[in-house]
Design a protein around this motif. Structure first.
Motif, PDB file in Angstrom:
ATOM      1  N   SER A   1      47.144  28.231  44.462  1.00 42.30           N
ATOM      2  CA  SER A   1      47.486  29.068  45.615  1.00 42.30           C
ATOM      3  C   SER A   1      46.797  30.426  45.514  1.00 42.30           C
ATOM      4  O   SER A   1      46.109  30.721  44.546  1.00 42.30           O
ATOM      5  CB  SER A   1      49.003  29.248  45.694  1.00 42.30           C
ATOM      6  N   TRP A   2      47.021  31.252  46.526  1.00 44.48           N
ATOM      7  CA  TRP A   2      46.435  32.598  46.571  1.00 44.48           C
ATOM      8  C   TRP A   2      47.567  33.606  46.605  1.00 44.48           C
ATOM      9  O   TRP A   2      48.283  33.721  47.588  1.00 44.48           O
ATOM     10  CB  TRP A   2      45.555  32.741  47.810  1.00 44.48           C
ATOM     11  N   ARG A   3      47.700  34.336  45.511  1.00 44.72           N
ATOM     12  CA  ARG A   3      48.713  35.390  45.449  1.00 44.72           C
ATOM     13  C   ARG A   3      48.038  36.678  44.986  1.00 44.72           C
ATOM     14  O   ARG A   3      46.817  36.799  45.022  1.00 44.72           O
ATOM     15  CB  ARG A   3      49.867  34.967  44.536  1.00 44.72           C
ATOM     16  N   GLY A   4      48.844  37.602  44.513  1.00 48.76           N
ATOM     17  CA  GLY A   4      48.301  38.908  44.161  1.00 48.76           C
ATOM     18  C   GLY A   4      47.235  38.877  43.086  1.00 48.76           C
ATOM     19  O   GLY A   4      46.247  39.611  43.143  1.00 48.76           O
ATOM     20  N   GLY A   5      47.419  38.017  42.079  1.00 50.00           N
ATOM     21  CA  GLY A   5      46.436  37.931  41.004  1.00 50.00           C
ATOM     22  C   GLY A   5      45.085  37.458  41.488  1.00 50.00           C
ATOM     23  O   GLY A   5      44.035  37.974  41.073  1.00 50.00           O
TER      24      GLY A   5
ATOM     25  N   CYS B   1      45.934  44.655  30.560  1.00 55.43           N
ATOM     26  CA  CYS B   1      47.288  44.676  31.134  1.00 55.43           C
ATOM     27  C   CYS B   1      47.291  45.543  32.386  1.00 55.43           C
ATOM     28  O   CYS B   1      46.652  46.597  32.414  1.00 55.43           O
ATOM     29  CB  CYS B   1      48.277  45.222  30.115  1.00 55.43           C
ATOM     30  N   ILE B   2      48.032  45.114  33.407  1.00 57.64           N
ATOM     31  CA  ILE B   2      47.943  45.801  34.700  1.00 57.64           C
ATOM     32  C   ILE B   2      48.809  47.057  34.794  1.00 57.64           C
ATOM     33  O   ILE B   2      48.775  47.750  35.802  1.00 57.64           O
ATOM     34  CB  ILE B   2      48.266  44.858  35.876  1.00 57.64           C
ATOM     35  N   SER B   3      49.575  47.332  33.737  1.00 60.15           N
ATOM     36  CA  SER B   3      50.327  48.587  33.688  1.00 60.15           C
ATOM     37  C   SER B   3      50.635  48.904  32.228  1.00 60.15           C
ATOM     38  O   SER B   3      50.527  48.039  31.345  1.00 60.15           O
ATOM     39  CB  SER B   3      51.635  48.487  34.488  1.00 60.15           C
TER      40      SER B   3
ATOM     41  N   SER C   1      43.545  38.610  31.157  1.00 58.99           N
ATOM     42  CA  SER C   1      44.347  39.524  31.969  1.00 58.99           C
ATOM     43  C   SER C   1      45.818  39.138  31.861  1.00 58.99           C
ATOM     44  O   SER C   1      46.165  37.954  31.887  1.00 58.99           O
ATOM     45  CB  SER C   1      43.926  39.464  33.446  1.00 58.99           C
ATOM     46  N   ARG C   2      46.665  40.139  31.748  1.00 59.46           N
ATOM     47  CA  ARG C   2      48.117  39.933  31.656  1.00 59.46           C
ATOM     48  C   ARG C   2      48.763  40.720  32.796  1.00 59.46           C
ATOM     49  O   ARG C   2      48.628  41.951  32.874  1.00 59.46           O
ATOM     50  CB  ARG C   2      48.625  40.419  30.306  1.00 59.46           C
ATOM     51  N   ARG C   3      49.480  40.009  33.687  1.00 61.06           N
ATOM     52  CA  ARG C   3      50.015  40.636  34.897  1.00 61.06           C
ATOM     53  C   ARG C   3      51.533  40.720  34.936  1.00 61.06           C
ATOM     54  O   ARG C   3      52.094  41.293  35.868  1.00 61.06           O
ATOM     55  CB  ARG C   3      49.532  39.861  36.133  1.00 61.06           C
TER      56      ARG C   3
ATOM     57  N   VAL D   1      33.894  35.377  29.184  1.00 57.31           N
ATOM     58  CA  VAL D   1      34.813  34.663  30.077  1.00 57.31           C
ATOM     59  C   VAL D   1      36.079  35.490  30.220  1.00 57.31           C
ATOM     60  O   VAL D   1      36.721  35.838  29.225  1.00 57.31           O
ATOM     61  CB  VAL D   1      35.141  33.257  29.548  1.00 57.31           C
ATOM     62  N   HIS D   2      36.422  35.809  31.466  1.00 56.55           N
ATOM     63  CA  HIS D   2      37.625  36.585  31.767  1.00 56.55           C
ATOM     64  C   HIS D   2      38.690  35.624  32.277  1.00 56.55           C
ATOM     65  O   HIS D   2      38.611  35.122  33.391  1.00 56.55           O
ATOM     66  CB  HIS D   2      37.301  37.658  32.814  1.00 56.55           C
ATOM     67  N   MET D   3      39.705  35.366  31.460  1.00 55.16           N
ATOM     68  CA  MET D   3      40.774  34.414  31.777  1.00 55.16           C
ATOM     69  C   MET D   3      41.851  35.134  32.582  1.00 55.16           C
ATOM     70  O   MET D   3      42.417  36.118  32.116  1.00 55.16           O
ATOM     71  CB  MET D   3      41.342  33.828  30.486  1.00 55.16           C
ATOM     72  N   GLN D   4      42.151  34.611  33.778  1.00 59.38           N
ATOM     73  CA  GLN D   4      42.916  35.391  34.738  1.00 59.38           C
ATOM     74  C   GLN D   4      44.373  34.970  34.917  1.00 59.38           C
ATOM     75  O   GLN D   4      45.097  35.580  35.689  1.00 59.38           O
ATOM     76  CB  GLN D   4      42.213  35.350  36.097  1.00 59.38           C
ATOM     77  N   ALA D   5      44.816  33.901  34.251  1.00 58.46           N
ATOM     78  CA  ALA D   5      46.214  33.467  34.375  1.00 58.46           C
ATOM     79  C   ALA D   5      46.573  32.625  33.157  1.00 58.46           C
ATOM     80  O   ALA D   5      45.721  32.322  32.314  1.00 58.46           O
ATOM     81  CB  ALA D   5      46.422  32.676  35.665  1.00 58.46           C
TER      82      ALA D   5
END
Length: 366
Positions: free
Chosen positions: A11-15, A136-138, A109-111, A83-87
């Motif tokens: 799906s398409w969400r914020g990440g 990390c996003i924050s 990436s860790r969201r 390689v940037h792993m996104q989920a």
């Protein structure tokens, strides 16, 4: 620089939106990334539409080895350096491909602000030596993750960003879509929440706050903008509270950036939130924010300065904070102006610049 974005979600969400921003901004800087995504996913359609070089794979969770082998072959064929792993599932596939011989460096990436799982697989893949950085996003996400991995120095903060261009001409794009569509009279305030209707977004607190404000004489219509698996349960609770005529469930609205500026107040009652870019959208829309003091939200919303904060699951305090803004127009104006100044630090351009610096640091070092 040969970089591949590994996107596993269907799906398409914020990440996924954040990855799309990153791809587009890097291309503007002369760096075209490769993409590995799930076959038949929204992201595969996006790559085709925008001409990003990509490979679409099965991403089965039951037996991931064939997917990892295909990814390894693609990485080595195209001389991918990073390689940037996104989920989460992308993380699993990326580590497995690396173990099977993919000749590249890894970034994750860790969201979310949840602690990592206690399984051996989770512990192994988060502590995998091939991962050079975990973005990390924050700060809150970074702090939680750093406590549970062997090398906390790998964790760095890069805030998610939004597309500020969508909000440049607010007087032009502002419409009365909500009032026209739902026949809301002009004298009623519009107080809205924009998020998935699931357990972590806590629409129950939003509704309880609405009931308290109604009992205090606030003349408003409350809008639940989104959809989710708890939608019917939340609708039933609205009826139970006597709010059947006060709350409108709009479902998913595609052009939410055009609808958001119509709100008088944005109230975000989430329980858990890595960052919450909808808060940033509200900042850019000049809509005052009342949000939960959880996750990365206090890194954007300073109470009484750029918005108002309330503890999670405290509808009375949410109602109190909204009343403060209603009763004190000078406070409302001040937080809106301060939020406008703050949001420029959370643009997609800033996010990309910081991410690219990490890419260069890793490739220059290794």
């Amino acid at each position: 620089m040969q970089v591949l974005q590994l996107v596993s979600e269907r799906s398409w969400r914020g990440g996924e939106q954040q990855v799309a921003y990153l791809l587009e901004e890097l291309r503007e800087l002369g760096i075209t990334c490769h993409v590995c995504c799930q076959k038949g996913s929204a992201f595969e359609a996006y790559c085709k539409q925008n001409n990003f070089p990509h490979i679409a794979l099965a991403f089965t969770k039951i037996f991931p080895v064939p997917t990892a082998l295909q990814l390894k072959a693609y990485i080595n064929k195209h001389n991918i350096q990073l390689v940037h792993m996104q989920a989460s599932h992308a993380h699993t596939i990326g580590v497995l491909a690396h173990m099977l011989g993919a000749n590249c460096e890894l970034i994750l990436s860790r969201r979310v602000e949840f602690q990592i799982g206690g399984s051996l697989l989770s512990k192994y893949k988060y502590n995998y030596k091939g991962i050079k950085r975990i973005i990390c996003i924050s700060e809150r996400v970074r702090e939680v993750l750093a406590q549970s991995i062997d090398d906390p120095g790998k964790c760095v903060t890069v805030y998610s960003g939004i597309n500020l261009d969508r909000f440049r001409d607010l007087p032009v794009i502002k419409s009365d879509y909500l009032r026209r569509t739902y026949n809301i009279p002009p004298h009623k305030l519009l107080i809205g929440n924009i998020s998935a209707i699931d357990v972590h977004k806590d629409y129950f607190t939003f509704l309880e706050m609405a009931k308290l404000l109604k009992d205090q004489g606030v003349n408003a219509t409350y809008l639940a903008i989104g959809t989710g698996k708890m939608e019917q349960e939340v609708k039933n609770y609205a009826i139970e509270l006597g709010l059947a005529n006060d709350v409108i469930f709009t479902g998913f609205i595609k052009n939410v950036h055009q609808v958001l500026p119509e709100l008088d107040y944005f109230v975000f009652t989430t329980i858990k939130e890595g960052l919450g870019t909808t808060v940033l959208d509200a900042f850019a829309s000049r809509v005052p924010v009342v949000a939960s003091a959880t996750g990365g939200i206090p890194e954007m919303v300073q109470d009484g300065i750029t918005g108002m904060l309330a503890p999670v699951k405290q509808p009375a305090i949410f109602a109190q904070k909204v009343m403060q803004l209603i009763q004190h127009p000078d406070l409302r104006q001040r937080v809106v102006e301060n939020a406008q100044k703050t949001v420029v630090n959370f643009s997609k351009e800033v996010t990309t610049r910081h991410t690219l610096a990490i890419y260069k640091e890793i490739l220059d070092t290794h």
